[in-house]
Design an enzyme around this catalytic site. Structure first.
Site, mmCIF file in Angstrom:
data_model
loop_
_atom_site.group_PDB
_atom_site.id
_atom_site.type_symbol
_atom_site.label_atom_id
_atom_site.label_comp_id
_atom_site.label_asym_id
_atom_site.label_seq_id
_atom_site.Cartn_x
_atom_site.Cartn_y
_atom_site.Cartn_z
ATOM 1 C CE LYS A 204 -1.931 -0.006 -4.164
ATOM 2 N NZ LYS A 204 -1.636 0.974 -5.212
ATOM 3 C CB VAL B 95 -0.914 0.051 1.251
ATOM 4 C CG1 VAL B 95 -1.818 1.281 1.203
ATOM 5 C CG2 VAL B 95 -1.738 -1.215 1.383
ATOM 6 N N GLY C 166 5.809 2.751 -8.855
ATOM 7 C CA GLY C 166 7.094 2.861 -9.565
ATOM 8 C C GLY C 166 8.124 1.949 -8.955
HETATM 9 N N1 HSE Z 1 -0.738 0.353 -10.225
HETATM 10 C C1 HSE Z 1 -0.439 0.759 -8.883
HETATM 11 C C2 HSE Z 1 -0.631 2.262 -8.792
HETATM 12 C C3 HSE Z 1 0.963 0.374 -8.546
HETATM 13 O O1 HSE Z 1 -0.732 2.906 -9.839
HETATM 14 O O2 HSE Z 1 -0.700 2.797 -7.701
HETATM 15 C C4 HSE Z 1 1.301 0.509 -7.112
HETATM 16 O O3 HSE Z 1 0.532 -0.350 -6.310
#
Ligand code: HSE
Length: 405
Positions: A200, A127, A297
């Site tokens: 999350k 998260v 990232g």
């Molecule tokens: N795809 C997710 C985001 C990656 O853009 O937050 C990180 O969990």
């Protein structure tokens, strides 16, 4: 020397190797010992990459090696990650993961296995990318009863909404950019439909309330219906549209939802732009706390993974206790939750205005420069259920966005 194995050599896996190579010396000081990557598991080959020396294709080589004390799962997805992680714990290895699908679904079970065996199952990177939020909830905010967690928890959608608002670029172009930068999920629907943020907030809520919050129970709406016209209205209101993941405790009941909301510049999350995530936590003793940083990232996420490796290395044979019971927390029916709503309807005739007045009473009328042929307004606070009933009697609804002001 502490031997570890990395499962998955994708964006995060390569990041973990890079972080350990770049900061190996200081990491060793903090961990109290050298961290050595003994194996990397991936189905693919990586010709020319020095990782080839450590590459294996069979997880059992890792599971059966007693020298491997910590496993770092950065493959993503529930299976085979769950099978591998559970087997690793049962074989006496601590596990670090960045995998929110896995943690949201099986967090309680895996924490329990780790606890029973004096191991650790750590998931800071699942998260908020590089932002410390799991550890603060488990260790720093334990004097408080958490009453609210509201976060911008998806970097990709925050990037898209920010670019649409700041640069006037379209949804598809902004999504393509986010994918190029390694922010997006393999299937971008998980980002733009809100499922990633939903998992999350399920994890954060389970930790905050100590019980299993099933992500399937969380009302989830993504950003695919947000248009440039909605953003123009938001600007005239000194507001922005953000994808919020919220969990609020009221009178011993919890409700949770993921949805786009309009917020004004006075809101603490207003300035969280681009790929950044922000998490606002309200405790009954501490008051309001904010966490901010890179939410997605390669390197920010790898930084959180490696910090967990250090923690696991410092706690070999000692379980860091985390309260997350497998008992299900029944969430309040979201239909009872109250908000104000921003609504746009087709037509700006006296009839439309009269109908809106009849249904919603006093409303705040909103105009946007260059937008004609429609009527936009913000309602008083009303329940989701009331809103649905009233909206059913409204012709030509163009958009409905919750307003947090
Ligand atoms: N795809 C997710 C985001 C990656 O853009 O937050 C990180 O969990």
């Amino acid at each position: 020397m502490i031997n570890i194995a990395v499962l998955g050599y994708g964006t995060i896996g390569t990041g973990v190797v890079e972080v350990l190579n770049t900061n190996g010396e200081s990491i060793a000081k903090r961990a109290g010992d050298q961290i050595n990557i003994k194996y990397v598991l991936d189905l693919r080959e990586f010709p020319g990459d020095p990782i080839m020396e450590k590459l294996v294709h069979d997880v059992n080589i890792i599971l059966d090696d007693p020298e491997v004390k910590i496993i770092c799962e950065v493959m993503g997805g529930v299976e085979p990650a769950h099978t591998f992680v559970k087997a690793a714990l049962l074989k006496g290895k601590s596990v670090i993961t960045s995998n929110k699908e896995l943690v949201a679904k099986h967090g309680a079970e895996l924490l329990n296995i780790a606890k029973e065996r004096n191991l650790n199952f750590l998931f800071e990177a699942s998260v908020g990318g590089g932002i410390p939020i799991i550890r603060p909830l488990n260790q720093s905010l334990t004097a408080d009863e958490i009453v609210e967690i509201t976060g911008i928890l998806n970097g990709t959608t925050n990037y898209i909404l920010s670019k649409m608002s700041e640069e006037g670029i379209g949804f598809e172009a902004a999504l393509a950019d986010a994918q190029k930068l390694g922010y997006a999920e393999r299937n971008p629907a998980a980002d733009v439909e809100g499922h990633d943020a939903c998992r999350k907030i399920a994890i954060l809520s389970s930790l905050a309330f100590g019980m299993q919050v099933d992500y399937e129970d969380i009302y989830t709406e993504g950003i695919t219906k947000i248009s440039d016209i909605d953003i123009r209205y938001a600007k005239t209101l000194d507001a922005k549209i953000k994808l919020f993941a919220t969990s609020i405790r009221e009178n011993d009941r919890v409700y949770a939802m993921v949805a786009p909301v309009m917020i004004k510049s006075s809101h603490p999350l207003y300035s969280v732009n681009d790929v950044f995530n922000g998490i606002f936590v309200r405790g009954n003793v501490i008051g309001d706390v904010m966490f901010y940083g890179s939410g997605a990232g390669k390197l920010p996420t790898a930084s959180a993974v490696v910090a967990d490796i250090v923690d696991a290395a410092k706690h070999l044979g000692i379980n860091i206790w985390t309260i997350w019971s497998s008992k299900k927390l029944e969430l309040t029916d979201v239909n009872q939750v109250q908000h104000r709503f921003f609504i746009r309807v087709k037509g700006n005739t006296p009839q439309v205005v009269e109908n809106v007045g009849k249904l919603f009473g006093d409303v705040e009328v909103v105009a946007a420069k260059g937008v004609a042929g429609e009527y936009a307004f913000i309602t008083q606070s009303l329940s989701e259920q009331d809103l649905k009933e009233k909206a059913n009697n409204l012709d030509g609804v163009l958009s409905i966005i919750r307003a947090r002001f």
